[in-house]
Structures are given as C-alpha cells and as structure tokens.
Design a protein around this motif. Structure first.
Motif, mmCIF file in Angstrom:
data_model
loop_
_atom_site.group_PDB
_atom_site.id
_atom_site.type_symbol
_atom_site.label_atom_id
_atom_site.label_comp_id
_atom_site.label_asym_id
_atom_site.label_seq_id
_atom_site.Cartn_x
_atom_site.Cartn_y
_atom_site.Cartn_z
ATOM 1 N N UNK A 237 0.712 3.082 -5.261
ATOM 2 C CA UNK A 237 1.883 3.762 -5.798
ATOM 3 C C UNK A 237 2.991 2.729 -5.968
ATOM 4 N N UNK A 238 3.948 3.035 -6.836
ATOM 5 C CA UNK A 238 5.060 2.112 -7.066
ATOM 6 C C UNK A 238 5.804 1.894 -5.740
ATOM 7 N N UNK A 239 6.043 0.622 -5.394
ATOM 8 C CA UNK A 239 6.733 0.276 -4.144
ATOM 9 C C UNK A 239 5.824 0.118 -2.951
ATOM 10 N N UNK A 240 4.516 0.374 -3.109
ATOM 11 C CA UNK A 240 3.539 0.230 -2.028
ATOM 12 C C UNK A 240 2.673 -1.003 -2.293
ATOM 13 N N UNK A 241 2.101 -1.595 -1.209
ATOM 14 C CA UNK A 241 2.356 -1.321 0.211
ATOM 15 C C UNK A 241 3.699 -1.942 0.656
ATOM 16 N N UNK A 242 4.369 -1.287 1.579
ATOM 17 C CA UNK A 242 5.688 -1.765 1.999
ATOM 18 C C UNK A 242 5.768 -2.130 3.485
ATOM 19 N N UNK A 243 4.668 -1.898 4.259
ATOM 20 C CA UNK A 243 4.638 -2.243 5.689
ATOM 21 C C UNK A 243 5.895 -1.733 6.393
ATOM 22 N N UNK A 244 6.192 -0.471 6.195
ATOM 23 C CA UNK A 244 7.435 0.117 6.715
ATOM 24 C C UNK A 244 7.496 0.069 8.247
ATOM 25 N N UNK A 245 6.432 0.507 8.904
ATOM 26 C CA UNK A 245 6.401 0.481 10.372
ATOM 27 C C UNK A 245 5.023 -0.002 10.828
ATOM 28 N N UNK A 246 4.797 -1.281 10.591
ATOM 29 C CA UNK A 246 3.518 -1.894 10.960
ATOM 30 C C UNK A 246 2.360 -1.112 10.345
ATOM 31 N N UNK A 247 2.376 -0.996 9.040
ATOM 32 C CA UNK A 247 1.387 -0.202 8.300
ATOM 33 C C UNK A 247 0.295 -1.146 7.796
ATOM 34 N N UNK A 248 -0.857 -1.101 8.484
ATOM 35 C CA UNK A 248 -1.932 -2.058 8.200
ATOM 36 C C UNK A 248 -3.183 -1.425 7.596
ATOM 37 N N UNK A 260 1.570 13.250 -10.362
ATOM 38 C CA UNK A 260 0.895 12.140 -9.698
ATOM 39 C C UNK A 260 -0.452 11.895 -10.386
ATOM 40 N N UNK A 261 -0.823 10.624 -10.488
ATOM 41 C CA UNK A 261 -2.071 10.265 -11.162
ATOM 42 C C UNK A 261 -2.936 9.460 -10.212
ATOM 43 N N UNK A 262 -4.235 9.407 -10.518
ATOM 44 C CA UNK A 262 -5.203 8.774 -9.623
ATOM 45 C C UNK A 262 -4.964 7.287 -9.455
ATOM 46 N N UNK A 263 -4.592 6.612 -10.509
ATOM 47 C CA UNK A 263 -4.502 5.150 -10.445
ATOM 48 C C UNK A 263 -3.192 4.666 -9.833
ATOM 49 N N UNK A 264 -2.335 5.573 -9.317
ATOM 50 C CA UNK A 264 -1.142 5.201 -8.549
ATOM 51 C C UNK A 264 -1.029 6.148 -7.345
ATOM 52 N N UNK A 265 -1.997 6.022 -6.437
ATOM 53 C CA UNK A 265 -2.037 6.970 -5.326
ATOM 54 C C UNK A 265 -2.307 6.305 -3.964
ATOM 55 N N UNK A 266 -2.299 4.961 -3.881
ATOM 56 C CA UNK A 266 -2.555 4.289 -2.614
ATOM 57 C C UNK A 266 -1.243 4.084 -1.853
ATOM 58 N N UNK A 267 -1.329 4.267 -0.525
ATOM 59 C CA UNK A 267 -0.194 4.001 0.378
ATOM 60 C C UNK A 267 -0.731 3.230 1.583
#
Length: 293
Positions: A237-248, A260-267
């Motif tokens: 997704x736009x702005x991801x990944x952002x490692x906001x709180x130790x997001x691994x 929302x579309x399939x090709x912009x859905x990862x976080x």
C-alpha cells in the motif's frame, strides 16, 4: 405533170379518209343513224379505239412491274445485308473463340510445366528424406504424461501450487509452523496474477488481515521470503512498509472499502500480532496431494 397528178390523187384519198372518219364518228355519236334506210359500209362498222385507254393500261402494267421489281430488289438487298452481317458476326465470334482457345491452350501448357517441375521437386525431397532415414537411426519419442494436480479439500489450485486460507488466527511464527506441518509454507507471491488470485479468495471485513511469507526480522528493510530469496518489487500500500512499531512481518488487508485494489494491499506489522494466514504448497510432478491434519 405526172407529179402534180399524183399529188392531186393523194389529196383526194386523204380527203376521202377524213370524210370516212367523220362519218364514223357521227355514226358512233348518233346511234339512231344506224336505223336509217341508208346502207352502211362494212368498212365503216369496224370499231376503233378512242382516247388514251390502251396507253393507260400499258402504263399501269409497267408501273406495277416496276414496283414489284423494286420490292424484290429491296427484299434481296435486305436479305443479303442480314446474311452478310450474320457472316461478319459469326466470323468475329469464331475469332474470339480461337483467341480463347489459344489462351486456354497456353494456360494448360503452363500448368503442365509447373506440375512437372513440382513433381521433380517432390521426387528430390523424397530421395533426400529416404537418404536421411537410412543414415540416421530413428528416435523414439515417448509422450510425456503428467498427472493432473488435485488439491485437498479447502485448498485452492493456482498454476502448480495449492493455497489454504485459515479460519483461525495465529502470530506469524506459529502460522509458518502450521503451514510447515501441512507440507507447505506461508505463501510466496511473485506475480500480480498470483496476488489477484489470492485477493479474490479473501473475504471482506472491517480489517481482514492475513499473514503471508515475507519478513525483515533479520535485517531491517531487507525483506526476504521464507525460502530465503529477497523480495523484488511487491504490492505494498502507499506509504508501506513504514516499520511504525518494530513491524517485521508482512500481511495482506482486504476491507469493505471497494476502492482498495489487490496490487496495493500489503502492510507490515509486529510479528507477534494474531492474524489469519495463507499457506502455499508447490505441487510438482508426482507430488502427493495428501496433507497431514
């Protein structure tokens, strides 16, 4: 003197002829004279033609003959003209037929030559083929048979892999362990077609999130798949990944928002969070479709 005497005698005879003619005319004009007591000379009783009557008859006959002759000439001329025209048309048609026959003969001759040339080429090719077949041993090609891939119940086939969408939630490490217990692993997604296929399997919800097989827990911002290969591209997704709180660890989100579309859905999210997950098992040739429960 003799000349004068002859003249007088001639004049007397001419006067007598005139008198006779007058008398004849008077007799014809007055029929009652014939009933008189005076005798009539037999010479005077001979009828004489009077007026142009005979000439009219001759003229009429000649005119009729001329008209008949003219009509005959016209008829003969018209017949000859028609016959001549017919002969000309017949000659032209024969000439055209001769030309067509000549063209047809030339075409047939050309086709025969081409047929002969093709036959020669065919014979040469057959001779070459026979030579190759005698000098080279025949190769037996066995048909490749591949058993169709059949996925277990609740697993979905895409290309050569079967996919499983969990109904319960686990953290990322536990999700990976469960997939391994099924002879699989958390899903590895390389193409937009594969991503769209999985997206379509996911149910919509307020915030439906599903773990898949990507993490950067070993080195920050160096995302790798569970098989150790590095990530190339991705469907963040736009702005991801952002490692906001130790997001691994990575997950897919599908919400009620239709935009929302399939090709912009990862976080990215902390790996300790409980989410649903997606397992994948590659199904090679002869691979068993039976999975432990």
């Amino acid at each position: 003197m003799s000349t004068n005497g002859s003249s007088l005698a001639g004049e007397g005879m001419y006067s007598k002829l005139i008198d006779d003619e007058v008398a004849y005319d008077d007799l014809n004009r007055r029929p009652d004279v014939g009933l008189s007591a005076h005798p009539v000379s037999p010479v005077m009783m001979i009828p004489r033609p009077s007026g142009p009557g005979p000439y009219r008859l001759v003229t009429f006959c000649l005119a009729t003959l001329c008209a008949i002759l003219l009509i005959s000439i016209i008829a003969v001329t018209a017949h000859y003209k028609n016959k001549t025209q017919s002969n000309v048309e017949g000659t032209s048609e024969m000439q055209r037929q001769d030309v067509n026959m000549s063209d047809l003969t030339a075409t047939i001759s050309k086709l025969q030559q081409e047929k002969k040339q093709l036959q020669q080429e065919k014979d040469e090719l057959l001779a070459k083929l026979a030579t190759k077949m005698t000098t080279k041993a025949p190769t037996v090609i066995k048909p490749m048979t591949k058993a169709p891939i059949v996925c277990p119940v609740d697993w979905y086939l895409f290309n050569n892999s079967c996919y499983f969408i969990s109904r319960n939630t686990r953290d990322w490490p536990e999700s990976q362990s469960y997939c391994q217990s099924q002879g699989a692993h958390l899903a590895i997604i390389h193409t937009a077609e594969e991503q769209t296929f999985l997206w379509d399997l996911l149910p919509r919800g307020h915030w439906n999130a599903f773990w898949f097989g990507i993490t950067d827990e070993h080195t920050e911002d160096q995302w790798k798949w569970v098989d150790g290969t590095p990530l190339v591209g991705g469907f963040w997704e736009v702005g991801e990944p952002n490692n906001h709180i130790d997001e691994d660890c990575g997950y897919i989100v599908k919400t009620l928002v239709l935009e929302r579309v399939a090709i912009r859905s990862w976080y990215d999210a902390p790996c300790s969070m409980y989410r649903h997950f997606i397992c994948e098992k590659e199904m090679g040739a002869g691979a068993s479709t039976a999975m432990p429960h």
